[in-house]
Scaffold this active site. Sequence first.
Site, PDB file in Angstrom:
ATOM      1  N   ARG A   1       0.839  -1.207   0.000  1.00 24.79           N
ATOM      2  CA  ARG A   1       0.000   0.000   0.000  1.00 24.79           C
ATOM      3  C   ARG A   1       0.878   1.262   0.000  1.00 24.79           C
ATOM      4  O   ARG A   1       0.602   2.231  -0.700  1.00 24.79           O
ATOM      5  CB  ARG A   1      -0.944  -0.016   1.200  1.00 24.79           C
ATOM      6  CG  ARG A   1      -1.939   1.151   1.197  1.00 24.79           C
ATOM      7  CD  ARG A   1      -3.002   1.017   2.268  1.00 24.79           C
ATOM      8  NE  ARG A   1      -2.453   1.146   3.616  1.00 24.79           N
ATOM      9  CZ  ARG A   1      -3.192   1.047   4.725  1.00 24.79           C
ATOM     10  NH1 ARG A   1      -4.482   0.783   4.655  1.00 24.79           N
ATOM     11  NH2 ARG A   1      -2.630   1.184   5.913  1.00 24.79           N
TER      12      ARG A   1
ATOM     13  N   ARG B   1      10.454  18.509  -8.421  1.00 26.59           N
ATOM     14  CA  ARG B   1      11.704  18.395  -9.197  1.00 26.59           C
ATOM     15  C   ARG B   1      12.806  19.254  -8.598  1.00 26.59           C
ATOM     16  O   ARG B   1      13.983  19.042  -8.864  1.00 26.59           O
ATOM     17  CB  ARG B   1      11.471  18.821 -10.653  1.00 26.59           C
ATOM     18  CG  ARG B   1      10.600  17.843 -11.430  1.00 26.59           C
ATOM     19  CD  ARG B   1      10.300  18.402 -12.789  1.00 26.59           C
ATOM     20  NE  ARG B   1       9.736  19.757 -12.700  1.00 26.59           N
ATOM     21  CZ  ARG B   1       9.320  20.486 -13.727  1.00 26.59           C
ATOM     22  NH1 ARG B   1       9.391  19.994 -14.938  1.00 26.59           N
ATOM     23  NH2 ARG B   1       8.827  21.691 -13.541  1.00 26.59           N
TER      24      ARG B   1
ATOM     25  N   LYS C   1      -2.550   6.902   1.211  1.00 24.59           N
ATOM     26  CA  LYS C   1      -2.235   7.239   2.601  1.00 24.59           C
ATOM     27  C   LYS C   1      -1.089   8.245   2.584  1.00 24.59           C
ATOM     28  O   LYS C   1       0.074   7.900   2.800  1.00 24.59           O
ATOM     29  CB  LYS C   1      -1.890   5.963   3.382  1.00 24.59           C
ATOM     30  CG  LYS C   1      -2.152   6.105   4.879  1.00 24.59           C
ATOM     31  CD  LYS C   1      -2.190   4.744   5.565  1.00 24.59           C
ATOM     32  CE  LYS C   1      -2.090   4.864   7.056  1.00 24.59           C
ATOM     33  NZ  LYS C   1      -3.216   5.437   7.744  1.00 24.59           N
TER      34      LYS C   1
ATOM     35  N   GLU D   1     -16.016   6.637   5.417  1.00 26.74           N
ATOM     36  CA  GLU D   1     -15.282   5.963   6.492  1.00 26.74           C
ATOM     37  C   GLU D   1     -15.274   6.900   7.688  1.00 26.74           C
ATOM     38  O   GLU D   1     -15.918   7.956   7.670  1.00 26.74           O
ATOM     39  CB  GLU D   1     -13.850   5.646   6.038  1.00 26.74           C
ATOM     40  CG  GLU D   1     -13.033   6.892   5.723  1.00 26.74           C
ATOM     41  CD  GLU D   1     -11.597   6.600   5.282  1.00 26.74           C
ATOM     42  OE1 GLU D   1     -11.082   5.516   5.582  1.00 26.74           O
ATOM     43  OE2 GLU D   1     -10.996   7.485   4.647  1.00 26.74           O
TER      44      GLU D   1
HETATM   45  N1  PXG Z   1      -9.235   4.979   7.344  1.00 31.09           N
HETATM   46  C1  PXG Z   1      -8.330   5.939   7.613  1.00 31.09           C
HETATM   47  C2  PXG Z   1      -8.571   7.314   7.157  1.00 31.09           C
HETATM   48  C3  PXG Z   1      -7.159   5.604   8.313  1.00 31.09           C
HETATM   49  O1  PXG Z   1      -6.250   6.537   8.582  1.00 31.09           O
HETATM   50  C4  PXG Z   1      -7.946   3.314   8.448  1.00 31.09           C
HETATM   51  C5  PXG Z   1      -9.059   3.701   7.748  1.00 31.09           C
HETATM   52  C6  PXG Z   1      -7.767   1.882   8.829  1.00 31.09           C
HETATM   53  O2  PXG Z   1      -6.760   1.295   7.997  1.00 31.09           O
HETATM   54  P1  PXG Z   1      -5.847   0.095   8.517  1.00 31.09           P
HETATM   55  O3  PXG Z   1      -4.962  -0.179   7.359  1.00 31.09           O
HETATM   56  O4  PXG Z   1      -5.099   0.601   9.725  1.00 31.09           O
HETATM   57  O5  PXG Z   1      -6.756  -1.030   8.836  1.00 31.09           O
HETATM   58  C7  PXG Z   1      -6.955   4.273   8.750  1.00 31.09           C
HETATM   59  C8  PXG Z   1      -5.726   3.905   9.504  1.00 31.09           C
HETATM   60  C9  PXG Z   1      -3.920   6.008  14.958  1.00 31.09           C
HETATM   61  C10 PXG Z   1      -3.879   5.118  13.802  1.00 31.09           C
HETATM   62  O6  PXG Z   1      -3.023   5.952  15.773  1.00 31.09           O
HETATM   63  C11 PXG Z   1      -4.747   5.315  12.736  1.00 31.09           C
HETATM   64  C12 PXG Z   1      -4.679   4.480  11.643  1.00 31.09           C
HETATM   65  C13 PXG Z   1      -3.787   3.469  11.611  1.00 31.09           C
HETATM   66  C14 PXG Z   1      -2.930   3.274  12.677  1.00 31.09           C
HETATM   67  C15 PXG Z   1      -2.985   4.116  13.792  1.00 31.09           C
HETATM   68  O7  PXG Z   1      -4.881   6.778  15.085  1.00 31.09           O
HETATM   69  N2  PXG Z   1      -5.536   4.741  10.613  1.00 31.09           N
END
Ligand code: PXG
Length: 289
Positions: free
Chosen positions: A50, A103, A150, A183
Amino acid sequence: MKIYLNGQFVGRENAKVSVFDHGFLYGDGAFEGIRAYDGLVFRLKEHIDRLYETMQALSLDPRMTRKEMIKAVVATLKTNQLKDGYIRLIVSRGDGDLGLDPRKCSGRPNVIIITDKITLYPAELYQKGMAIITVKTVKNRRDALDPRLKTLNYLNNILAKIEANNAGYAEAIMLDGDGHVGECTGDNIFIVKGGRLATPAQGCLLGITRQAILDIASKTKLSVSEGLITLDEVYGADECFLTGTAAELIPVVKVDGRTIGSGKPGPMTDQLLKAFKELTKKDGIRYAV
Ligand code: PXG
């Protein structure tokens, strides 16, 4: 605590990048939040894939192969003797001038890996479930900045988080530009209706935890769909839960003042959380500290 900084391990006081780094100046970069469970980095390969997809979209070359990136994550955990922990992997554009043109940057991105002990949410939240709201900040349109990426630019989610905080809630639903459920600020959302599991396909990050739940569902022959979900479908659901690396699976029992199902965490949420916990014991890259 030792931090990986461009191939070296440095102490916290020396873990610094320039104020001219475009990650700092413009949010120009990519990141991952990863978790290690008892000497196993959960779905590390998927996290790295990812990350590289986001970097590809940003034309950001980390000058490291995926294999080298995986090795660096494992080495950071070993150096810090962490068996259980949270891993924050950041690749920023690197130093440039004050213009936004990549760049004009050095071409040397900063690769940073910070590991820490995981902070868990209170157990009570999992037993009772959480109450969330919908905020007015909508998700970035995918033709402007695709929520699947991300990137270091998290302002869209931060604005939603501020709204949630001001209203006294820990998490909030964000809709996409067309009014469909996208989400939450840092988690994906699922609903259960009549034994069927559903989650949005667009307007959200393709979460690693979300995919793990979809994999568990298809393995156990649960009916599951990825598609458009309206807020009314959330209000009328039997169960609702959020997924994310930090939260794992967290039940939601109230949305915008509407009680969801029985008002208690539901049986399918419980079952999926148990199956997810089992998965975190085996699905990933193992290392010894
Ligand atoms: N949506 C968003 C916008 C995120 O930032 C997820 C969904 C869940 O994705 P994953 O791949 O983690 O299942 C995220 C991930 C934190 C923290 O400390 C937040 C995330 C991941 C790890 C830690 O708040 N967000």
